[in-house]
Design a protein around this motif. Structure first.
Motif, PDB file in Angstrom:
ATOM      1  N   MET A   1      -1.055  14.559   0.179  1.00 39.30           N
ATOM      2  CA  MET A   1       0.319  14.466  -0.389  1.00 39.30           C
ATOM      3  C   MET A   1       0.439  13.029  -0.333  1.00 39.30           C
ATOM      4  N   LYS A   2       1.669  12.705  -1.506  1.00 38.33           N
ATOM      5  CA  LYS A   2       2.023  11.431  -1.648  1.00 38.33           C
ATOM      6  C   LYS A   2       3.159  11.213  -0.916  1.00 38.33           C
ATOM      7  N   ILE A   3       3.165  10.092  -0.094  1.00 37.42           N
ATOM      8  CA  ILE A   3       4.729   9.636   0.447  1.00 37.42           C
ATOM      9  C   ILE A   3       5.107   8.481  -0.048  1.00 37.42           C
ATOM     10  N   THR A   4       6.465   8.770  -0.392  1.00 37.48           N
ATOM     11  CA  THR A   4       7.204   7.839  -1.265  1.00 37.48           C
ATOM     12  C   THR A   4       7.858   6.934  -0.279  1.00 37.48           C
ATOM     13  N   ASN A   5       8.769   5.813  -0.712  1.00 34.32           N
ATOM     14  CA  ASN A   5       9.673   5.158   0.041  1.00 34.32           C
ATOM     15  C   ASN A   5      10.875   4.662  -0.793  1.00 34.32           C
ATOM     16  N   LYS A   6      11.663   5.758  -0.992  1.00 31.66           N
ATOM     17  CA  LYS A   6      12.643   5.677  -2.063  1.00 31.66           C
ATOM     18  C   LYS A   6      13.867   4.921  -1.418  1.00 31.66           C
ATOM     19  N   HIS A   7      13.909   4.552  -0.087  1.00 31.07           N
ATOM     20  CA  HIS A   7      14.919   3.973   0.419  1.00 31.07           C
ATOM     21  C   HIS A   7      14.785   2.578   0.959  1.00 31.07           C
ATOM     22  N   ASN A   8      13.218   2.290   0.633  1.00 30.98           N
ATOM     23  CA  ASN A   8      12.830   0.885   1.157  1.00 30.98           C
ATOM     24  C   ASN A   8      12.927   0.650   2.668  1.00 30.98           C
ATOM     25  N   VAL A   9      12.304   1.584   3.313  1.00 32.30           N
ATOM     26  CA  VAL A   9      12.353   1.300   4.830  1.00 32.30           C
ATOM     27  C   VAL A   9      11.236   0.390   5.120  1.00 32.30           C
ATOM     28  N   PRO A  10      10.927  -0.099   6.262  1.00 33.89           N
ATOM     29  CA  PRO A  10       9.854  -1.101   6.587  1.00 33.89           C
ATOM     30  C   PRO A  10       8.397  -0.186   6.312  1.00 33.89           C
ATOM     31  N   GLU A  11       7.379  -0.761   5.795  1.00 32.30           N
ATOM     32  CA  GLU A  11       6.073  -0.264   5.316  1.00 32.30           C
ATOM     33  C   GLU A  11       5.505   0.218   6.700  1.00 32.30           C
ATOM     34  N   THR A  12       5.781   0.004   7.705  1.00 36.33           N
ATOM     35  CA  THR A  12       5.160   0.214   8.991  1.00 36.33           C
ATOM     36  C   THR A  12       5.559   1.560   9.303  1.00 36.33           C
ATOM     37  N   LEU A  13       6.566   1.985   8.779  1.00 32.41           N
ATOM     38  CA  LEU A  13       7.044   3.523   9.136  1.00 32.41           C
ATOM     39  C   LEU A  13       6.214   4.352   8.131  1.00 32.41           C
ATOM     40  N   VAL A  14       5.957   3.891   6.869  1.00 32.26           N
ATOM     41  CA  VAL A  14       5.430   4.517   5.870  1.00 32.26           C
ATOM     42  C   VAL A  14       3.887   4.691   6.312  1.00 32.26           C
ATOM     43  N   ALA A  15       3.186   3.709   6.859  1.00 35.94           N
ATOM     44  CA  ALA A  15       2.019   3.799   7.398  1.00 35.94           C
ATOM     45  C   ALA A  15       1.844   4.813   8.557  1.00 35.94           C
ATOM     46  N   LEU A  16       2.824   4.919   9.356  1.00 33.17           N
ATOM     47  CA  LEU A  16       3.039   5.972  10.320  1.00 33.17           C
ATOM     48  C   LEU A  16       2.938   7.217   9.868  1.00 33.17           C
ATOM     49  N   ALA A  17       3.760   7.363   8.775  1.00 28.28           N
ATOM     50  CA  ALA A  17       3.964   8.822   8.157  1.00 28.28           C
ATOM     51  C   ALA A  17       2.595   9.156   7.604  1.00 28.28           C
ATOM     52  N   SER A  18       1.948   8.218   7.029  1.00 27.82           N
ATOM     53  CA  SER A  18       0.648   8.421   6.261  1.00 27.82           C
ATOM     54  C   SER A  18      -0.241   9.088   7.199  1.00 27.82           C
ATOM     55  N   ARG A  19      -0.413   8.867   8.541  1.00 25.79           N
ATOM     56  CA  ARG A  19      -1.269   9.047   9.262  1.00 25.79           C
ATOM     57  C   ARG A  19      -1.492  10.433   9.608  1.00 25.79           C
ATOM     58  N   GLU A  20      -2.519  11.197   9.642  1.00 25.73           N
ATOM     59  CA  GLU A  20      -2.798  12.498  10.088  1.00 25.73           C
ATOM     60  C   GLU A  20      -2.797  12.667  11.687  1.00 25.73           C
ATOM     61  N   TYR A  21      -1.794  13.179  12.136  1.00 28.90           N
ATOM     62  CA  TYR A  21      -1.772  13.401  13.762  1.00 28.90           C
ATOM     63  C   TYR A  21      -2.294  14.923  13.999  1.00 28.90           C
ATOM     64  N   TYR A  22      -2.077  15.711  12.955  1.00 29.64           N
ATOM     65  CA  TYR A  22      -2.607  17.139  13.124  1.00 29.64           C
ATOM     66  C   TYR A  22      -4.176  17.129  13.569  1.00 29.64           C
ATOM     67  N   SER A  23      -4.371  17.830  14.293  1.00 28.57           N
ATOM     68  CA  SER A  23      -5.740  18.100  14.911  1.00 28.57           C
ATOM     69  C   SER A  23      -6.066  19.428  15.304  1.00 28.57           C
TER      70      SER A  23
END
Ligand code: SF4
Length: 291
Positions: A1-23
């Motif tokens: 899944m592609k995660i976009t950053n349309k509102h220019n939030v800090p990239e650290t949040l994008v990195a967090l959202a991109s991680r797979e937490y589900y196991s």
């Protein structure tokens, strides 16, 4: 899944959202997976690479993941937090991570955290009930320990002090602990087998359009049609009813009128499943409405 950053939030949040937490650990299925509708699971798998979500829309799922990390730290005597349990049923290994298990002399009390809205909390939540009862089955099967109750600890993200003061059926605090019905273990085992079969069948379905099971009304989070009694010059409704006749009676008394708020399948229309654009069931319902 592609995660976009349309509102220019800090990239650290994008990195967090991109991680797979589900196991699901070393299991064939997780509890979350089997209670989720097979249609959603299958469509997500098929369109995973095409799916797109903006990081700004992922706040609550990020906080949900964060809560599990925080919950693990809340150690207290007599409580076990964030334990993943495994058990075999019908030839497969099923696993589930349980937020809180409280030991009592009679057995274990299971509690799960849920971020939710005040509206959702007032609806029947069969998925919550089913999930907690499968956890109870896991505890009884894997630990050979009785379960005395299942509950959720709801964290209400849109809680309003003003609404709580004026509405009797509104949650009175932003955190609510709610007891759910505890099923007989045989009923739960039958339910698990049914869900496993539904998922297995959807995996082998050859024809997407005809063989994939439809999501049920519950699974689509169907909100019933409501009838708001209003008066000219007043912004908010005097009262909102589920029953049309009751609304008409009050409107006559108040010299007002009834506004019909048409019911809708919230999970589909809000695209909370993430796959509504590829779902033939949803697209057919849109076409039907347009006609
Ligand atoms: S759009 Fe609605 S019916 Fe289709 S998969 Fe999503 S929740 Fe189910």
């Amino acid at each position: 899944m592609k995660i976009t950053n349309k509102h220019n939030v800090p990239e650290t949040l994008v990195a967090l959202a991109s991680r797979e937490y589900y196991s699901k650990g070393k299991s064939d299925y997780s509890v979350t997976e089997i209670i989720s509708p097979p249609r959603i699971q299958r469509l997500r798998r098929k369109h995973h690479d095409e799916m797109e979500q903006d990081v700004s829309e992922m706040l609550w799922s990020l906080l949900g993941s964060a809560l599990h990390v925080v919950a693990e730290r809340g150690q207290h005597e007599g409580y076990t937090t964030e334990e993943r349990l495994y058990a075999e049923i019908d030839g497969v290994i099923l696993s589930g991570a349980i937020d809180i298990q409280k030991s009592t002399p009679e057995g274990i009390l299971i509690t799960d955290y849920k971020f939710t809205s005040a509206w959702a909390l007032r609806q029947d939540k069969f998925e919550w009930e089913a999930q907690q009862n499968i956890y109870a089955w896991l505890v009884q099967t894997a630990k050979k320990t009785p379960v005395v109750g299942v509950q959720i600890c709801a964290l209400i993200r849109d809680w309003s002090r003003r609404e709580a003061a004026v509405k009797a059926d509104y949650p009175q605090a932003p955190i609510q602990v709610i007891d759910l019905p505890l099923w007989d273990i045989d009923r739960t085992a039958t339910y698990i087998t049914e869900r496993l079969n539904a998922h297995r069948e959807s995996k082998v379905a050859a024809d997407w359009e005809t063989e994939l099971p439809f999501c049920t009304e519950d699974e689509r989070w169907m909100r019933e049609t409501q009838y708001a009694v209003k008066r000219e010059g007043r912004k908010t409704a005097i009262r909102v009813f589920d029953n049309e006749q009751e609304a008409k009676d009050l409107a006559e008394k108040e010299k007002g009128f009834v506004e019909i708020r048409k019911g809708e399948a919230i999970r589909c229309t809000g695209n909370f499943c993430g796959v509504n654009q590829w779902c033939s069931q949803y697209q057919a319902s849109l076409k039907e409405q347009a006609e």
